[in-house]
Design an enzyme around this catalytic site. Structure first.
Site, PDB file in Angstrom:
ATOM      1  CG  ASP A  71      -1.832   1.158   1.339  1.00 23.48           C
ATOM      2  OD1 ASP A  71      -1.516   2.223   0.769  1.00 23.48           O
ATOM      3  OD2 ASP A  71      -2.872   1.036   1.997  1.00 23.48           O
ATOM      4  CE  LYS A  74      -3.394   9.156   2.292  1.00 21.24           C
ATOM      5  NZ  LYS A  74      -4.199   9.928   3.250  1.00 21.24           N
TER       6      LYS A  74
END
Lengths: 394, 394
Positions: free
Chosen positions: A195, A221
């Site tokens: 991840d 992000k």
């Protein structure tokens, strides 16, 4: 002017990436929450307006073909690929990170050999990974083994089917050893899923170089794709033929418009697609990724470490001793692009920081998180944030 | 001026919904593909610009709270609810239709009693439903039984766990008997999942009234949410406590920001959520739904039937006898909001129609599809489309 202020000015003057800040919509706030939601790239509003008014409004259905909507998941995947060290043809964009974790883990278990019925998951990771891993285990007849990252090598064995790991811990900012852990998982004969939510766009990942099998990540992000922008799924090319998706929607069909009752998976990364792609968010992301043209991830990483080093130094200089404690590793090879400070009254402290124009976030129960996006955060921002923090906790 | 042209003018003059067309961005094209991608509602571009520039660009992370991003899935679900005959608190928006079919079917099987290990699926439905049903069956240890809708009642029995049906067939436009089939599934003790992609926004669905258990639908057809806008999931309130999602992402957690390692499902429809919601697309959809303020679905249905009736009449009047054949049921109670015409050279015919400003679509191998969105299609459009079709096939 303090010594740290002078240092900040010099560091900013020498910063080769400083010019990139102009490609973002920012204001007087010191925005250190790009590890939660990246700032708005200046190219996005105009692109979104074109997508809405011209592509949807005027061309309507024709845009699936004429505006490249249909192929957006793989085209944008190829745009992300170099940022995570992947050759083209291995990434598709779409769905949320959680949904992609499910696809990747189930597919990983199905790739694993017979007799392998355990899924190892980082117990300290962002919770959704654990919840989804539990569901994947339940639905594939596996046992879930939550362990700390340090325990992972010892937990691997002949029964390990798949291992789900987070590259950078969402809370502490600790960077895990992707090459070493990937090699350990492979040595045990298992399949690894990484991840990348908190690493992609902040540091080199090297998916191809390190032989990662499967990976997922979000794009809102450090990739600045916007709130809830679609996530992505990486499937190493050598494994694509064996990628057996638990979500075989029509977009992953070899002949999606054949409307055939029998399912036949498309070749390549396309089989990671599911349903109709979310075009507005996806094309906003595509515009956001243009910021990366000509930017090297290595330069971003170098600046990221300089920013977090300088922040830790400034905090040490401005905050009363012992008032806050860094839970982010000091060693560069173990640090992502954020600094997490433990502080008894963290919730209240963050509220006051935000009131004073320094935006980070609070993670229950006692952590202040500060994310440093090298594309738009400067050393002056860092010094100011630490100075205000020092005043707030004084 | 032909008799049909005169009729069209009179029908348009008497159309109570005619004024709604001004709330869409349209041009001289006759757009009969709203059953694939709805036209752009005029309120959307400004809203999206505000979401991008102010909510994301200026407020950034604060918008998750201050701009209502976090609660958008259930808020917009409640906005869709009256359009499908559902009370509030039963619908959440998010993910693609395919992903929601998976959630709903797996949850349905888990709700079914012991000894029930068959999933019945409409074999003539949009293919993705069948592909996903196959995966759901495989992952829950069920057998998949694909049957035609007419065969459904006969296929039900003590082993039936769940039944997945399409309200309106994507190809023929046939409207299936939701109340009758739901009652039959319930009489057999099984759980029913309805796919509303081709009915929601075009005709009354009556989810609560008919005791439907679970339903899914897309929002980019008759709800005009935009390309790939998020789908929705309906879970009848009485079943929500038993809704056991195969995709238990952190957004479905009772305490999502508690970051707890153990999963605990949120109460209510929220447990249908998965990962971070796709805000740009979701809020574009929210703006698109404002068109429905004060509009009754019954009035929309009445106009829809009048439009398709008139289209069939005009086609009969303009096209050479036997050149095209309707595969859409003549009976109102069996007709959705589209007309499908079989025509040997359908692919070529549709190409020429589009060149002449009449946009429908082609479904392999020989079907011309024309969708009639009562919110913005008028009787003059219908007459012109049929007239051009008559000329093209002459």
């Amino acid at each position: 002017m303090s010594e740290l202020t002078v240092r900040a000015e010099k560091l900013d003057a020498a910063d080769e990436l400083a010019g990139l800040r102009a490609q973002f919509v920012l204001d007087e706030v010191v925005y250190l929450d790009g590890n939660s939601l990246g700032a708005l790239p200046a190219a996005v509003p105009g692109r979104v307006e074109d997508v809405v008014r011209r592509q949807w409004g005027a061309l309507r259905i024709r845009s699936w073909d004429e505006s490249g909507w249909w192929t957006a998941p793989e085209r944008i995947g190829d745009r992300i690929a170099p940022l995570v060290g992947a050759a083209a043809g291995q990434i598709v964009v779409g769905d949320s990170t959680s949904v992609n974790v499910f696809k990747a883990l189930v597919a990983a278990v199905r790739m694993a050999g017979p007799g392998r019925d355990e899924i190892v998951v980082d117990a300290t990771t962002f919770p959704t990974d654990g919840y989804i891993a539990e569901s994947a285990a339940r639905m594939t007849g596996c046992t879930l083994r939550p362990v700390t990252p340090a325990e992972v090598p010892g937990a691997l064995g002949e029964r390990t089917a798949a291992v789900l790991l987070n590259h950078v811990d969402y809370r502490t900012g600790r960077l895990h050893d992707l090459p070493g852990l990937t090699a350990a998982v492979h040595a045990a004969g298992a399949v690894v899923v990484w991840d990348l939510c908190h690493s992609a766009g902040a540091l080199p990942v090297g998916l191809d170089e390190h032989g990662v099998d499967l990976a997922v990540g979000c794009t809102y992000k450090y990739l600045n794709g916007g709130p809830g922008s679609p996530a992505y799924l990486y499937v190493r090319s050598a494994l694509q033929d064996r990628f057996d998706s638990p979500l075989p929607g029509w977009n992953s069909h070899a002949e999606p418009f054949g409307m055939r009752p029998d399912y036949e998976a498309a070749p390549g990364a396309l089989r990671g697609r599911v349903g109709t792609p979310d075009i507005l968010s996806m094309l906003a992301l595509e515009a956001a990724l243009e910021v990366w043209d000509g930017v090297s991830v290595e330069a971003v990483r170098a600046k990221s470490l300089a920013l977090t080093d300088f922040f830790l130094e400034c905090v040490a200089g401005y905050a009363p001793a012992g008032r806050v404690e860094s839970v982010t590793p000091a060693a560069h090879e173990e640090r992502g692009s954020q600094v997490a400070l433990r502080c008894e009254d963290a919730g209240d402290v963050m509220k006051r920081l935000i009131e004073r124009g320094v935006v980070g976030d609070f993670r229950s129960p006692d952590v202040l998180r500060f994310g440093f996006t090298p594309l738009y955060v400067g050393f002056g921002d860092v010094e100011r944030a630490a100075r205000v923090l020092g005043e707030v906790v004084a």
